[in-house]
Design a protein around this motif. Structure first.
Motif, PDB file in Angstrom:
ATOM      1  N   MET A  25      21.002 130.415 -20.477  1.00 24.93           N
ATOM      2  CA  MET A  25      22.333 130.390 -21.080  1.00 24.93           C
ATOM      3  C   MET A  25      22.795 128.954 -21.325  1.00 24.93           C
ATOM      4  O   MET A  25      23.343 128.626 -22.389  1.00 24.93           O
ATOM      5  N   ILE A  26      22.558 128.065 -20.342  1.00 24.63           N
ATOM      6  CA  ILE A  26      22.967 126.673 -20.487  1.00 24.63           C
ATOM      7  C   ILE A  26      22.197 126.000 -21.611  1.00 24.63           C
ATOM      8  O   ILE A  26      22.761 125.234 -22.407  1.00 24.63           O
ATOM      9  N   LEU A  27      20.897 126.288 -21.670  1.00 24.45           N
ATOM     10  CA  LEU A  27      20.074 125.696 -22.723  1.00 24.45           C
ATOM     11  C   LEU A  27      20.560 126.119 -24.099  1.00 24.45           C
ATOM     12  O   LEU A  27      20.625 125.315 -25.037  1.00 24.45           O
ATOM     13  N   LEU A  28      20.939 127.387 -24.236  1.00 26.89           N
ATOM     14  CA  LEU A  28      21.459 127.876 -25.512  1.00 26.89           C
ATOM     15  C   LEU A  28      22.792 127.215 -25.853  1.00 26.89           C
ATOM     16  O   LEU A  28      23.062 126.879 -27.006  1.00 26.89           O
ATOM     17  N   PHE A  83      17.020 119.323 -17.671  1.00 29.57           N
ATOM     18  CA  PHE A  83      17.583 118.039 -17.258  1.00 29.57           C
ATOM     19  C   PHE A  83      17.641 117.068 -18.439  1.00 29.57           C
ATOM     20  O   PHE A  83      18.621 116.339 -18.603  1.00 29.57           O
ATOM     21  N   GLU A  84      16.594 117.048 -19.244  1.00 35.38           N
ATOM     22  CA  GLU A  84      16.569 116.148 -20.405  1.00 35.38           C
ATOM     23  C   GLU A  84      17.664 116.514 -21.401  1.00 35.38           C
ATOM     24  O   GLU A  84      18.316 115.637 -21.985  1.00 35.38           O
ATOM     25  N   GLU A  85      17.862 117.821 -21.596  1.00 33.06           N
ATOM     26  CA  GLU A  85      18.914 118.275 -22.514  1.00 33.06           C
ATOM     27  C   GLU A  85      20.288 117.817 -22.033  1.00 33.06           C
ATOM     28  O   GLU A  85      21.183 117.539 -22.839  1.00 33.06           O
ATOM     29  N   VAL A 122      22.894 121.953 -11.942  1.00 32.61           N
ATOM     30  CA  VAL A 122      23.071 122.106 -13.386  1.00 32.61           C
ATOM     31  C   VAL A 122      24.438 122.724 -13.711  1.00 32.61           C
ATOM     32  O   VAL A 122      25.128 122.304 -14.642  1.00 32.61           O
ATOM     33  N   LYS A 123      24.843 123.700 -12.933  1.00 32.45           N
ATOM     34  CA  LYS A 123      26.067 124.440 -13.221  1.00 32.45           C
ATOM     35  C   LYS A 123      27.339 123.686 -12.834  1.00 32.45           C
ATOM     36  O   LYS A 123      28.357 123.761 -13.539  1.00 32.45           O
ATOM     37  N   THR A 128      24.106 112.831 -12.851  1.00 31.21           N
ATOM     38  CA  THR A 128      23.248 112.151 -13.816  1.00 31.21           C
ATOM     39  C   THR A 128      21.887 111.818 -13.219  1.00 31.21           C
ATOM     40  O   THR A 128      20.971 111.436 -13.945  1.00 31.21           O
ATOM     41  N   LYS A 129      21.761 111.944 -11.885  1.00 33.95           N
ATOM     42  CA  LYS A 129      20.494 111.675 -11.217  1.00 33.95           C
ATOM     43  C   LYS A 129      20.230 112.741 -10.153  1.00 33.95           C
ATOM     44  O   LYS A 129      21.140 113.147  -9.433  1.00 33.95           O
ATOM     45  N   VAL A 130      18.973 113.175 -10.091  1.00 27.52           N
ATOM     46  CA  VAL A 130      18.557 114.163  -9.087  1.00 27.52           C
ATOM     47  C   VAL A 130      17.239 113.701  -8.473  1.00 27.52           C
ATOM     48  O   VAL A 130      16.347 113.237  -9.192  1.00 27.52           O
TER      49      VAL A 130
END
Length: 203
Positions: A25-28, A83-85, A122-123, A128-130
């Protein structure tokens, strides 16, 4: 026993399949244009996760990945693109081999904990860093640690609010005799799961 099996299945559905649905869903949402191959790829991942949930209903026949690198490979494959997105830098620190081969159930538990923790980042985190690491200490315990530089949260408030994902992680780790820790403040959240070499009541 039937009730415990249902609880285990509920946790697997939430952490595994649920996490995959959220990521899709997030990617979309972050993609202005999604091609048919990407959508098909998402459905295939969901199908594979559902199969994994079904297969993990019994630990019989389960195998330990040949190395920590192979253990983390599916997680890394699924999250790196996301993560890149979202412009999140990620680092993955793992040994090239097991010093002591862990039990398959421990590997599955740590996979589910990592999946839930990364999905929450992500949610909710705006990080910005993991950093993701898996090490073995002198007592042959596996220590999974996930850090992010996000906005943080009040741990007691989340725990008292019966956060399903957080509770699921804690239950999974404690079920196999492990320990679960959370520290969170603005700019630093750390989730750490420590699991023993031996199964509770076994080897």
């Amino acid at each position: 026993m039937r009730l415990q099996e249902r609880l285990n299945l509920a946790h697997d559905l939430h952490d595994g399949l649920g996490g995959s649905i959220v990521r899709s869903m997030i990617l979309l949402e972050h993609s202005e244009k999604v091609e048919k191959p990407q959508v098909l790829s998402m459905f295939k991942l969901l199908r594979n996760d559902l199969r994994q949930v079904i297969d993990s209903g019994s630990s019989l026949g389960a195998k330990t990945p040949e190395s920590p690198i192979l253990w983390v490979a599916p997680l890394r494959h699924r999250f790196v693109q996301l993560f890149e997105e979202m412009d999140i830098q990620s680092s993955w620190m793992l040994a090239s081999h097991w010093n002591t081969i862990p039990h398959p159930l421990h590997c599955l538990t740590l996979s589910r904990v990592a999946e839930e923790a990364l999905t929450n980042i992500v949610k909710h985190s705006h990080a910005t860093k993991v950093e993701i690491s898996l090490v073995e200490d002198e007592q042959h315990r596996l220590i999974l640690e996930i850090k992010d530089n996000g906005q943080g949260f009040i741990v007691n408030t989340v725990q008292e609010g019966l956060h399903v994902g957080l509770q699921s992680m804690q239950v999974r780790v404690k079920r196999i005799g492990g320990e679960f820790y959370i520290h969170s403040e603005a700019g630093l959240t750390v989730i750490r799961a420590v699991v023993p070499h031996k199964l509770r009541g076994g080897t």
